[in-house]
Design a protein around this motif. Structure first.
Motif, short mmCIF file in Angstrom:
data_model
loop_
_atom_site.label_atom_id
_atom_site.label_comp_id
_atom_site.label_asym_id
_atom_site.label_seq_id
_atom_site.Cartn_x
_atom_site.Cartn_y
_atom_site.Cartn_z
N THR A 225 -0.02 8.18 0.46
CA THR A 225 -0.51 7.34 -0.63
C THR A 225 -2.03 7.28 -0.61
O THR A 225 -2.66 7.43 0.45
N SER A 226 -2.58 7.05 -1.75
CA SER A 226 -4.02 6.83 -1.86
C SER A 226 -4.33 5.33 -1.94
O SER A 226 -5.50 4.94 -2.00
N LEU A 227 -3.29 4.51 -1.93
CA LEU A 227 -3.47 3.07 -2.01
C LEU A 227 -4.00 2.53 -0.68
O LEU A 227 -3.63 3.00 0.40
N SER A 228 -4.80 1.51 -0.77
CA SER A 228 -5.34 0.87 0.43
C SER A 228 -4.37 -0.22 0.88
O SER A 228 -4.40 -1.35 0.41
N TYR A 229 -3.48 0.13 1.79
CA TYR A 229 -2.44 -0.79 2.23
C TYR A 229 -2.79 -1.40 3.58
O TYR A 229 -3.55 -0.83 4.37
N GLY A 230 -2.21 -2.57 3.85
CA GLY A 230 -2.48 -3.25 5.12
C GLY A 230 -1.32 -3.25 6.07
O GLY A 230 -1.50 -3.46 7.28
N MET A 231 -0.11 -3.02 5.55
CA MET A 231 1.08 -3.04 6.39
C MET A 231 2.09 -2.04 5.85
O MET A 231 2.20 -1.85 4.64
N GLN A 232 2.81 -1.39 6.75
CA GLN A 232 3.82 -0.40 6.38
C GLN A 232 5.17 -0.81 6.93
O GLN A 232 5.33 -1.06 8.12
N GLN A 233 6.17 -0.86 6.04
CA GLN A 233 7.56 -1.00 6.51
C GLN A 233 8.04 0.42 6.83
O GLN A 233 8.12 1.26 5.94
N TYR A 234 8.35 0.69 8.09
CA TYR A 234 8.63 2.06 8.51
C TYR A 234 10.09 2.33 8.83
O TYR A 234 10.47 3.48 9.07
N THR A 235 10.94 1.30 8.82
CA THR A 235 12.36 1.55 9.07
C THR A 235 13.20 0.34 8.67
O THR A 235 12.72 -0.79 8.68
N ASP A 236 14.46 0.61 8.31
CA ASP A 236 15.44 -0.47 8.18
C ASP A 236 16.54 -0.29 9.22
O ASP A 236 17.60 -0.89 9.14
#
Length: 265
Positions: A225-236
């Protein structure tokens, strides 16, 4: 005669005393038993006292799908550096996780249990409005339910296409939430969803991206992504001591983002 009466009285008194002693010997005097408290001792995690955190530890997000009765909060709270709790679920029908009016069945217990153990808590609403009016109604419900707990952030969970113009619907929700008094409003979504619906994220104060990689239960890929994100949900499919089922786990990008998302303003 008086001497005889005195002697007889003494004998009667002696007989009564002996009878009482014998009776007391048959009766066991039991000490008062102090009942132990049924409430478990709360184990506090002093995560907010740490200037530099172990960012390898995840942030967990929970809803009514993870029943409080199945959670050892003392143990789970030692494994995480933050929690995001669902307050609004789907509207229109009741299930095991939410009522018909969208209220999550477990959010109060989840929030209280983490906060009293020192874990900072943010909240999220699953956005399902089909009109701008419904979006605004859900935003008001969200704020009314969540604000008494003073969450660190309010997140809009945007996953389903329920309006032709999703951008206007999401903005209706966001602006109404802000109008109610909410500060620190962010959006949770996948990169493709934001792009496909041309959602303007500029008015949100943070972005939480869902990107699972191989979804192995551990982090293995950054989002494309090119979005400036602060947190990633990486799994369920995450697993942590304190809960036997699968968990949604999240990684905070860096210390600066953690302070922004989870430390009280």
């Amino acid at each position: 005669m008086r001497r005889k009466l005195k002697k007889l009285g003494a004998l009667v008194f002696l007989a009564i005393m002996l009878s009482m002693i014998a009776l007391l010997g048959l009766v066991r005097i039991r000490p008062v038993e102090l009942k132990e408290s049924s409430e478990p001792k709360i184990v506090v995690n002093h995560v907010l006292d740490q200037k530099v955190l172990d960012l390898n530890k995840p942030v967990v997000d929970l809803s009514g799908w993870q029943p409080p009765k199945d959670i050892d909060y003392n143990t789970l709270s030692q494994q995480v550096i933050g929690a995001v709790i669902r307050v609004n679920g789907s509207y229109g029908h009741a299930d095991n996780s939410a009522n018909k009016d969208g209220e999550d069945t477990a959010y109060k217990t989840h929030i209280k249990s983490f906060q009293e153990r020192g874990i900072p808590v943010a909240v999220y609403a699953f956005v399902t409005g089909e009109t701008e009016a419904e979006m605004r109604k859900q935003a008001r419900d969200f704020y009314k339910r969540a604000s008494p707990f003073h969450p660190t952030y309010y997140w809009l969970d945007v996953e389903v296409t329920n309006m032709k113009n999703m951008n206007s619907g999401i903005e209706a929700f966001r602006s109404e939430l802000e109008k109610q008094g909410a500060e620190n409003i962010g959006i949770y979504a996948q990169d493709w969803f934001i792009k496909e619906h041309q959602i303007n994220v500029d008015k949100f104060e943070a972005i939480w991206i869902a990107a699972y990689g191989r979804n192995t239960g551990v982090w293995d890929a950054s989002p494309e992504t090119s979005l400036s994100y602060g947190m990633q949900q990486y799994t369920d499919q995450g697993s942590l001591p304190g809960f036997d089922g699968n968990l949604d786990l999240n990684m905070v990008l860096n210390q600066e983002n953690y302070d922004k998302l989870f430390k009280d303003k």
